[in-house]
Motif scaffolding. Structure first.
Motif, PDB file in Angstrom:
ATOM      1  N   PHE A  86     -23.318 -58.916  51.974  1.00 16.25           N
ATOM      2  CA  PHE A  86     -24.406 -59.144  51.022  1.00 16.25           C
ATOM      3  C   PHE A  86     -23.854 -59.394  49.620  1.00 16.25           C
ATOM      4  O   PHE A  86     -24.327 -60.282  48.897  1.00 16.25           O
ATOM      5  CB  PHE A  86     -25.328 -57.916  51.012  1.00 16.25           C
ATOM      6  CG  PHE A  86     -26.563 -58.089  50.168  1.00 16.25           C
ATOM      7  CD1 PHE A  86     -27.701 -58.681  50.694  1.00 16.25           C
ATOM      8  CD2 PHE A  86     -26.598 -57.662  48.843  1.00 16.25           C
ATOM      9  CE1 PHE A  86     -28.841 -58.836  49.931  1.00 16.25           C
ATOM     10  CE2 PHE A  86     -27.736 -57.817  48.068  1.00 16.25           C
ATOM     11  CZ  PHE A  86     -28.857 -58.405  48.620  1.00 16.25           C
ATOM     12  N   PHE A  87     -22.830 -58.629  49.253  1.00 15.02           N
ATOM     13  CA  PHE A  87     -22.216 -58.823  47.942  1.00 15.02           C
ATOM     14  C   PHE A  87     -21.621 -60.216  47.826  1.00 15.02           C
ATOM     15  O   PHE A  87     -21.877 -60.943  46.859  1.00 15.02           O
ATOM     16  CB  PHE A  87     -21.130 -57.765  47.722  1.00 15.02           C
ATOM     17  CG  PHE A  87     -20.423 -57.874  46.396  1.00 15.02           C
ATOM     18  CD1 PHE A  87     -20.840 -57.117  45.309  1.00 15.02           C
ATOM     19  CD2 PHE A  87     -19.345 -58.737  46.225  1.00 15.02           C
ATOM     20  CE1 PHE A  87     -20.203 -57.220  44.083  1.00 15.02           C
ATOM     21  CE2 PHE A  87     -18.704 -58.848  45.007  1.00 15.02           C
ATOM     22  CZ  PHE A  87     -19.140 -58.089  43.926  1.00 15.02           C
ATOM     23  N   ARG A  88     -20.825 -60.616  48.812  1.00 11.03           N
ATOM     24  CA  ARG A  88     -20.104 -61.885  48.716  1.00 11.03           C
ATOM     25  C   ARG A  88     -21.021 -63.094  48.810  1.00 11.03           C
ATOM     26  O   ARG A  88     -20.836 -64.081  48.097  1.00 11.03           O
ATOM     27  CB  ARG A  88     -19.041 -61.960  49.825  1.00 11.03           C
ATOM     28  CG  ARG A  88     -17.919 -60.950  49.687  1.00 11.03           C
ATOM     29  CD  ARG A  88     -16.828 -61.216  50.708  1.00 11.03           C
ATOM     30  NE  ARG A  88     -17.326 -61.141  52.080  1.00 11.03           N
ATOM     31  CZ  ARG A  88     -17.392 -60.026  52.790  1.00 11.03           C
ATOM     32  NH1 ARG A  88     -17.011 -58.879  52.253  1.00 11.03           N
ATOM     33  NH2 ARG A  88     -17.828 -60.045  54.035  1.00 11.03           N
ATOM     34  N   LEU A  89     -22.009 -63.036  49.704  1.00 11.62           N
ATOM     35  CA  LEU A  89     -22.810 -64.214  49.998  1.00 11.62           C
ATOM     36  C   LEU A  89     -24.116 -64.288  49.238  1.00 11.62           C
ATOM     37  O   LEU A  89     -24.739 -65.343  49.167  1.00 11.62           O
ATOM     38  CB  LEU A  89     -23.095 -64.277  51.497  1.00 11.62           C
ATOM     39  CG  LEU A  89     -21.858 -64.340  52.394  1.00 11.62           C
ATOM     40  CD1 LEU A  89     -22.259 -64.345  53.858  1.00 11.62           C
ATOM     41  CD2 LEU A  89     -21.013 -65.558  52.068  1.00 11.62           C
ATOM     42  N   VAL A  90     -24.560 -63.165  48.669  1.00  9.47           N
ATOM     43  CA  VAL A  90     -25.846 -63.153  47.987  1.00  9.47           C
ATOM     44  C   VAL A  90     -25.696 -62.785  46.522  1.00  9.47           C
ATOM     45  O   VAL A  90     -26.103 -63.533  45.625  1.00  9.47           O
ATOM     46  CB  VAL A  90     -26.826 -62.183  48.685  1.00  9.47           C
ATOM     47  CG1 VAL A  90     -28.155 -62.121  47.930  1.00  9.47           C
ATOM     48  CG2 VAL A  90     -27.062 -62.617  50.120  1.00  9.47           C
TER      49      VAL A  90
END
Length: 481
Positions: free
Chosen positions: A313-317
């Motif tokens: 979630f951190f990396r992609l959002v």
């Protein structure tokens, strides 16, 4: 100089800008614009072009349609939208110089480069505009620009003055910044596969090497002589041959096509869309949390899948700017993606931005261990897990504030629930298969009544953060890229 009437379907401006081959000078345009120090600083600190290049390009294309192919109401609404967005893009660059995206000189440069690239497209194709055609198109162009209410004296007075204006700006203002270098040499080599590739997406890692090389060579060949000379960007014979072949070949191809295939934008314009679910449903951009496929956690059966899920979630959002950390700009970019397709008024748009700023302040306060104003992936995952496990109200203070703001923004009729059309506004678009939309809607509609309540919407996000396994409807929430 500008007239009172906007350019019509038969205007030279619409016919030139609407052709598919305008894409041949699109990268040239981006390079010229990003060479302005204020634009480069804004891109570095606020833009999502590194992490989400195709979405950024799509937003730019959509904005161009609204500016140059809409009626006056649509034009004015788009100008107001851009001004609200750009008002938030201000700060200090790496050299300590203040910048703002509302600087009139910067805005004029960004606009004039679009006109200049249209004339360059014609020049490079071997079929240049005559002086009278240049003046005609420049007059049509200035009619649209008049809605920005910028000082007339900052614009070149006539079409014949544009080359001197460009040369002077190149020599006196532009810089070879990291943004320029990245656009020319790296971005396409690192870009994810465009959604339009469909089943060819697995071949993108090989294809993008070729695409990056061709775009770089074509752009270097096509840039203004003054720009190439100032920044020592040589035009090789091979690049010149590529430019000659591509531009003239595309001119011949386009002239042979019927009008309905020649133009990417209908010449009769785009309708002035009201604030409605139907108007926004076809927009391909994604709001929170973005149309990305988050990988399922892989681990032993029964293991806690939250760390891997939160990391994804951190990396992609969350990391909208793609620099490996999140700050206020990343959350503001998420707010921008929510507002972009919704035709919100200034008050409602401000509520969304404020909610995402609240979320950011909650993240920063509890996670920025070293006090540098940013949160790393490790800090995010560690602090989120600790907060969820020890404080029942943890998500209510940040995430829930933003999610509720999204819900109310998308609930355009104020009914207190999302119908299927409103759901498509959030997660849909022309690139998402209807079956996927229907499945996602049913997963969130836990009571099966054909609508999603605020609590059902909120619960899906909560489950995504808190569920220890991936067997949850929240897995459908984030869709795919």
């Amino acid at each position: 100089m500008p007239s009172d009437d906007l350019p019509g379907p038969d205007s030279l401006l619409r016919r030139t800008l609407g052709e598919w081959r305008i894409g041949l000078v699109a990268w040239r345009l981006l390079v010229l614009q990003s060479a302005d120090p204020a634009v480069a600083a804004g891109m570095s600190q606020f833009s999502t072009y590194r992490a989400h290049p195709w979405r950024r390009v799509q937003h730019t294309m959509d904005s161009g349609k609204r500016l140059f192919f809409a009626d006056r109401e649509g034009l004015r609404r788009e100008v107001a939208r851009l001004e609200r967005t750009h008002r938030r893009l201000a700060g200090t660059d790496e050299q300590g110089r203040p910048f703002t995206a509302l600087d009139p000189a910067v805005r004029v440069w960004v606009l004039v480069t679009l006109y200049e690239c249209m004339t360059a497209m014609r020049d490079l194709s071997g079929h240049p505009l005559t002086p009278s055609e240049q003046q005609q198109m420049y007059g049509e162009f200035r009619t649209v620009c008049a809605e920005f209410d910028l000082p007339d004296e900052l614009f070149p007075a006539t079409a014949a003055d544009v080359p001197a204006y460009v040369r002077r700006t190149v020599e006196e203002r532009l810089e070879y910044s990291e943004a320029v270098r990245y656009l020319l040499f790296d971005i396409l080599r690192e870009a994810p596969a465009p959604r339009r590739l469909g089943r060819l997406a697995p071949a993108w890692p090989l294809m993008r090497t070729v695409v990056a090389h061709l775009v770089r060579e074509l752009t270097l060949a096509d840039l203004p002589v003054a720009f190439r000379e100032r920044f020592d960007l040589p035009r090789t014979r091979r690049a010149a041959l590529l430019s000659f072949t591509v531009h003239r070949g595309m001119r011949v191809l386009m002239s042979a096509l019927p009008e309905n295939r020649r133009y990417r934008t209908p010449l009769n314009g785009v309708p002035s869309t009201p604030r409605s679910p139907a108007a926004a449903a076809g927009h391909p951009s994604g709001p929170i949390p973005g149309r990305v496929r988050l990988p399922a956690a892989r681990g032993r059966k029964g293991a806690d899948s939250r760390p891997e899920r939160l990391g994804a979630f951190f990396r992609l959002v969350l990391d909208q700017t793609g620099d490996g950390r999140i700050g206020s700009a990343d959350l503001q970019a998420m707010a921008h993606n929510v507002c972009w397709p919704l035709e919100l008024d200034a008050e409602d748009e401000a509520k969304v931005y404020a909610a995402f700023e609240t979320w950011w302040q909650h993240l920063r306060t509890g996670m920025d261990a070293d006090g540098d104003g940013y949160v790393t992936c490790e800090e995010f995952v560690t602090a989120t897990l600790a907060g969820i496990d020890t404080r029942p109200d943890y998500l209510q203070q940040g995430l829930h504030v933003a999610v509720r703001a999204v819900f109310h923004a998308v609930d355009t009729d104020g009914s207190g629930h999302l119908c299927a059309d409103e759901y498509r506004t959030v997660f849909g678009g022309s690139r998402v298969h209807p079956a996927e939309l229907n499945h996602g809607f049913r997963q969130l509609d836990t009571d099966g009544d054909g609508r999603i309540t605020e609590e059902e919407f909120l619960r899906a996000f909560t489950d995504y953060f808190t569920a220890r396994t991936d067997s949850t409807a929240a897995g459908q929430l984030l869709g795919r890229a």
